[in-house]
Design an enzyme around this catalytic site. Structure first.
Site, mmCIF file in Angstrom:
data_model
loop_
_atom_site.group_PDB
_atom_site.id
_atom_site.type_symbol
_atom_site.label_atom_id
_atom_site.label_comp_id
_atom_site.label_asym_id
_atom_site.label_seq_id
_atom_site.Cartn_x
_atom_site.Cartn_y
_atom_site.Cartn_z
ATOM 1 N N GLU A 1 20.021 17.999 -18.402
ATOM 2 C CA GLU A 1 20.602 18.009 -17.062
ATOM 3 C C GLU A 1 20.727 19.457 -16.611
ATOM 4 O O GLU A 1 20.983 20.358 -17.416
ATOM 5 C CB GLU A 1 21.979 17.356 -17.046
ATOM 6 C CG GLU A 1 21.977 15.851 -17.222
ATOM 7 C CD GLU A 1 23.377 15.275 -17.099
ATOM 8 O OE1 GLU A 1 23.685 14.700 -16.041
ATOM 9 O OE2 GLU A 1 24.145 15.429 -18.069
ATOM 10 N N GLU B 1 24.972 6.704 -23.463
ATOM 11 C CA GLU B 1 24.074 7.455 -22.582
ATOM 12 C C GLU B 1 23.621 8.682 -23.341
ATOM 13 O O GLU B 1 24.428 9.343 -24.010
ATOM 14 C CB GLU B 1 24.798 7.860 -21.296
ATOM 15 C CG GLU B 1 23.992 8.773 -20.376
ATOM 16 C CD GLU B 1 24.775 9.168 -19.127
ATOM 17 O OE1 GLU B 1 25.565 8.335 -18.624
ATOM 18 O OE2 GLU B 1 24.598 10.318 -18.660
#
Length: 268
Positions: free
Chosen positions: A153, A148
């Site tokens: 974020e 990932e």
């Protein structure tokens, strides 16, 4: 012209030329292969974007609170300038929030390149916007074995930070070994920033407004440490709550909470 002025001009020109010629981030070494400029109105272009809803039934593995919708203009729309992805407080089935999760899977899948997204993130306790990548084919197994890449974020209870992270079989938050960095960006909820990675067989560099903030190097430890030799696709979403985003609860006064995306550009 006096000799000292000539030397100064030469030095300035030489420095500019060096910086221009050596920066990969001027994109001189890349070709644009995929983009969405959001210069249209209506729903996101379905030749480029999918609506991902498969995890609604189990909280996406993170105990998230939102229900991701399909073709709902409350949650995802384009106004001719920006893509808006909005988390809304509303009752739907057993959920109290709706939002959208857009992906490019099988419409935009890449091995290596520069992934560049200009966006403004929403804020507020309990919100969790993200720009990230997952493997198209999961050739090394399920999460986290196939990897990932978290380009950006943001968790609203930590309003002045942007997080850049990778997860692999050996390095992941499930066992507390994830590799990444939190970068101080105090106005990220008010201003647009360019979030980007440059990814090749040796490393993944992470940038915010072309400033290098984190590098993950290929450790040569095989797929458990470097599964990033397969194609990945892009995800844009705004989550509510969850193990990380909801660590300090959810402030219901923040809704609707909207991430605005100016453009997505992929170079190889």
């Amino acid at each position: 012209m006096s000799s000292w002025k000539f030397i100064l001009l030469l030095a300035l020109f030489g420095a500019s030329f060096f910086n221009w010629g050596c920066s990969a981030r001027d994109k001189g070494n890349f070709d644009l292969v995929w983009s969405d400029e959001f210069d249209y109105e209506g729903l996101p272009d379905e030749t480029k974007w999918n609506y991902d809803t498969v995890g609604n039934s189990y909280g996406w593995g993170n105990n998230e609170l939102q229900y991701y919708t399909v073709r709902d203009k409350k949650n995802a729309w384009v106004d001719g300038e920006y893509l808006h992805i909005s988390a809304v407080r509303e009752k739907l089935d057993d959920f109290n929030y709706t939002s959208a999760r857009l992906t490019t899977k099988e419409k935009g899948d890449w091995l290596y390149g520069r992934m560049e997204i200009r966006a403004q993130v929403p804020g507020g306790r309990g919100i969790w916007p993200a720009i990230w990548m997952l493997p198209t084919d999961w050739e090394y197994g399920g999460w986290p074995e196939s990897g990932e890449i978290d380009i950006m974020e943001h968790v609203g209870y930590d309003p002045d930070s942007i997080h850049t992270t990778v997860h692999t079989g050996a390095f992941n938050h499930g066992i507390g070994t994830q590799k990444g960095k939190a970068t101080y960006v105090p106005d990220c909820e008010e201003a647009f920033y360019v979030y980007a990675i440059e990814w090749n067989e040796e490393k993944i560099d992470f940038f915010i407004d072309d400033k290098l903030v984190f590098t993950f190097n290929n450790t040569k430890g095989g797929a458990p440490e470097w599964p990033f030799d397969k194609r990945f696709y892009l995800i844009l979403n705004v989550a509510v709550g969850g193990n990380w985003g909801g660590l300090h609860g959810v402030d219901d006064s923040i809704f609707p909470a909207t991430m605005r995306v100016d453009y997505v550009r992929i170079y190889q």
